[in-house]
Design an enzyme around this catalytic site. Sequence first.
Site, mmCIF file in Angstrom:
data_model
loop_
_atom_site.group_PDB
_atom_site.id
_atom_site.type_symbol
_atom_site.label_atom_id
_atom_site.label_comp_id
_atom_site.label_asym_id
_atom_site.label_seq_id
_atom_site.Cartn_x
_atom_site.Cartn_y
_atom_site.Cartn_z
ATOM 1 N N TYR A 23 6.847 69.237 56.165
ATOM 2 C CA TYR A 23 7.023 68.135 57.105
ATOM 3 C C TYR A 23 6.496 66.822 56.537
ATOM 4 O O TYR A 23 5.742 66.805 55.589
ATOM 5 C CB TYR A 23 6.497 68.447 58.493
ATOM 6 N N GLU A 24 6.977 65.729 57.110
ATOM 7 C CA GLU A 24 6.795 64.377 56.568
ATOM 8 C C GLU A 24 7.455 64.229 55.190
ATOM 9 O O GLU A 24 7.077 63.361 54.402
ATOM 10 C CB GLU A 24 5.302 63.996 56.482
ATOM 11 N N GLY A 25 8.446 65.065 54.905
ATOM 12 C CA GLY A 25 9.178 64.983 53.641
ATOM 13 C C GLY A 25 8.765 66.079 52.681
ATOM 14 O O GLY A 25 7.586 66.213 52.344
#
Length: 590
Positions: free
Chosen positions: A440-442
Amino acid sequence: MANLPAPIKDIQFIADEVLDLTGHYQKLGVHEELDAETFVTVLDEASKFLHEYVGPLNNPADAQGCRIEGNIVTTPDGFKELYKNYCESGWSSLDGDPEYGGQGLSYWLQLILGELNTYYCPGWSNYPGLTHGARELLDHFASEELQAKVLPKLTTGEWSGTMCLTEPQCGTDLGMVATAAKPAGDGSYRVSGTKIFITSGEHDLTENIIHLVLARLPDAPEGTKGISLFLVPKFLINDDLSVGERNGVAAASIEHKMGLNSSATCVMNFDDAKGYLIGEPNQGLRIMFTMMNGARLNTGIQGLAATQASFQNALAYAKERLQMRAPEGPKYPNKPADPIIVHPDVRRMLLTQKAFAEGNRAMAYFAGQQLEVIKHSKDAEEVKRAEQILAFLIPIIKGFITETALEATTHGIQIYGGHGYIKEHGQEQWYRDARIFTLYEGTTGIQALDLTGRKLLQIQKGQIGHMADIIQDFINQHDTPYNKQLQKALDDWQDITAFITRSATKDPNEVGSASVDYLMLSGYVVLAYFWARLHNSAEHSKGQLGAEFYAGKQKTAAFYFAKILPRIESHQASIRSGADSLMDIQASEF
């Protein structure tokens, strides 16, 4: 798994002796009352609170998870009482603006509080963590009217926040966002669409939830240039700031995940929900990504917290578990076997965990300092420099620290042997929980492309920039046993950067081929710099934390330079091999 207290001495050492928090704040002219002793006192109290109230919930909350009936989501037993106690004790408002009921303490303290929250219970940490991120964004970009409506209760924790970006058809490619927002004629909008993977999208901890939602206006351009940002409350807000009727937003389901089971991850349906525009139309993605540095830094810090927890529990186990004898003969002849910490391979795994936890903490805290410079410095050149350092470091912190967390938590399981695979010992939970931090967050691949394709090649024109200068200045100014190795690592980093820059002009696939190797290589070089700093600070310390503490730091630095830094050689070889072996095979030939 034991509920072991957080390593406050390690935090104190890095904040005070390595990164000079007192000098940092004096130079900025803010938080000057926050000397080293006060800083540690606050964190010690936070750790005591979390150790007593949060740590005991970690394993049972993971086993129980969240539940949904209709559109009502219930968090694990004890979370509701914990959240109330957490807010009433002031932890939710630590760095909040006093105008809205906050305590006005430093952002750095808030970052470390997030680390401690994750250390004691990763699933729990996302409830206050997401609210803090939403609050930061609104404080920067919302109108004064909206700020007055939501920031007081977001600051005290009475309300919580989310960020709603991802949709079923789009994750990284946010240009495909389809959620629609139509003007209602009264200054508000009606938002409709479905968002997935929404952390804390629905729960029973607060009386209201403030959703920050990416959506398209009717006349918006296609792609990322046509995305706007809206505030959509779960319950409408009355003029007296009390909670009104239910808005058109609800959880359709919760995800059944590999880890972070106590964190409610929701599919959210917005059905003609009333919302309010944040900032200018079609500027939503720019606004959201302005706050992404903080979000990605916090994810990296979650990774180091998982590394630290797995290490401390593995260390305690290795000192107690009796198996075989030391290679050179019995260390404890009065016992039926020696503790497994005598065995070289167990030490390799423990030292790898320790090197990643403590070195990555220094890297993350340094990035936190850059954020504070950006927030508070009056010197435009200093701000610009901090922005450039941070932009380059963030994908390394997000990608490298979370990837090394996976390695470290794998070692934690291995040190326990078969017991590490059993739930009651808790080590497997740290691996499961840490797995999401790389996603998550890339994802790591996205961080690597951001670092190599965007930051390095597009923005910095093939130059490492300020980080190279910082490392070179350290080598020039300090005489450490590792200067020669650090200099070679820096030179190798510069050389492979030039190689990628040249290769990218010939074949665009070379960037994607090299990107993850380049991210990891960059992480190992930057971590070498911080271990050289840790060694230097330990060698010249005032001794306030004890001789064994400082000796441990110096010997861990020796391990890092001897056993881990050489990994950059394989990353260089992989980068230099080029993209052909990846791209020559046809899809039908896999």
